[in-house]
Design an enzyme around this catalytic site. Structure first.
Site, PDB file in Angstrom:
ATOM      1  N   THR A  94      37.739  -9.146  45.373  1.00 41.54           N
ATOM      2  CA  THR A  94      38.458 -10.399  45.503  1.00 41.54           C
ATOM      3  C   THR A  94      37.848 -11.251  46.601  1.00 41.54           C
ATOM      4  O   THR A  94      36.803 -10.907  47.142  1.00 41.54           O
ATOM      5  CB  THR A  94      39.922 -10.066  45.844  1.00 41.54           C
ATOM      6  OG1 THR A  94      40.684 -11.240  45.708  1.00 41.54           O
ATOM      7  CG2 THR A  94      40.059  -9.519  47.237  1.00 41.54           C
ATOM      8  N   LYS A 105      47.535 -10.558  46.942  1.00 39.77           N
ATOM      9  CA  LYS A 105      46.700  -9.753  47.832  1.00 39.77           C
ATOM     10  C   LYS A 105      46.949 -10.048  49.301  1.00 39.77           C
ATOM     11  O   LYS A 105      46.184  -9.643  50.157  1.00 39.77           O
ATOM     12  CB  LYS A 105      45.230  -9.976  47.481  1.00 39.77           C
ATOM     13  CG  LYS A 105      44.936  -9.617  46.029  1.00 39.77           C
ATOM     14  CD  LYS A 105      43.585 -10.090  45.618  1.00 39.77           C
ATOM     15  CE  LYS A 105      43.398  -9.914  44.126  1.00 39.77           C
ATOM     16  NZ  LYS A 105      42.162 -10.518  43.681  1.00 39.77           N
ATOM     17  N   CYS A 150      31.602 -17.411  42.542  1.00 41.71           N
ATOM     18  CA  CYS A 150      31.715 -15.951  42.459  1.00 41.71           C
ATOM     19  C   CYS A 150      32.493 -15.534  41.211  1.00 41.71           C
ATOM     20  O   CYS A 150      33.641 -15.949  41.025  1.00 41.71           O
ATOM     21  CB  CYS A 150      32.433 -15.420  43.713  1.00 41.71           C
ATOM     22  SG  CYS A 150      32.725 -13.638  43.680  1.00 41.71           S
ATOM     23  N   THR A 174      36.050 -13.920  41.690  1.00 40.68           N
ATOM     24  CA  THR A 174      37.062 -14.730  42.369  1.00 40.68           C
ATOM     25  C   THR A 174      37.570 -15.788  41.393  1.00 40.68           C
ATOM     26  O   THR A 174      36.774 -16.464  40.754  1.00 40.68           O
ATOM     27  CB  THR A 174      36.446 -15.426  43.601  1.00 40.68           C
ATOM     28  OG1 THR A 174      35.886 -14.439  44.466  1.00 40.68           O
ATOM     29  CG2 THR A 174      37.475 -16.239  44.365  1.00 40.68           C
TER      30      THR A 174
END
Length: 177
Positions: free
Chosen positions: A4, A36, A162, A165
């Site tokens: 993440t 998270k 990314c 992500t």
């Protein structure tokens, strides 16, 4: 670390922590809205994690125990967790990283014994960390955006680069104590 992205930004007496919601298993995105970021110690400490979820949750439980043991002193609790994490035979196998803040102190804690406090009030962990960190530093230098706005925009930029992500961003804030 393929995982993440979590970023924390400290500005004008406020700390914002943001995390994306993607959970991957190998090359597959399994979940898009995972949470998270957690609060510990009666809501006085924000913690974000990257890496293996079960490993991170185990570490968060230990950090909360250390916060209780040291009356909410985040720095002392983090030092003790980092020592334990690095030296314990089972704990040192855990694959996770943690960012923690109490509004004053901002720390990265890892299993290699790292306990880092940034000079510029910005920390990022996870696979998109380099992208989010670069974006946050640029936004911090070139704009007057709030900590929350910088955290959000930097994660949005990381999500464009990314593959681990996404743009389902959770943001939490703390005021300086």
């Amino acid at each position: 670390m393929k995982s993440t992205t979590i970023i924390s930004v400290k500005r004008d007496g406020k700390v914002a922590m943001a995390g994306d919601g993607q959970v991957t298993l190998g090359e597959i995105a399994i979940k898009h809205g995972a949470k998270k970021i957690r609060t510990l110690y009666e809501g006085k400490v924000l913690v974000g994690f990257a890496g293996a979820v079960s490993d991170a949750l185990s570490l968060l439980q230990r950090l909360e125990g250390k916060l209780e043991e040291y009356s909410g002193n985040l720095f002392r609790a983090a030092v003790e967790l980092a020592k334990l994490w690095r030296t314990d035979k089972v704990l040192r196998l855990l694959q996770a990283q943690i960012i923690a803040t109490d509004g004053d102190v901002l720390l990265l804690i890892s299993g290699t014994g790292d306990l880092l406090e940034p000079d510029d009030g910005i920390l990022a962990i996870g696979s998109g960390a380099p992208y989010a960190l670069a974006a946050a530093r640029a936004l911090m230098r070139e704009t007057s955006l709030s900590a929350e706005e910088i955290a959000k925009k930097s994660l949005e930029i990381a999500s464009e680069i990314c593959i681990y992500t996404n743009d389902k961003i959770e943001i939490r804030t703390l005021e300086k104590r």
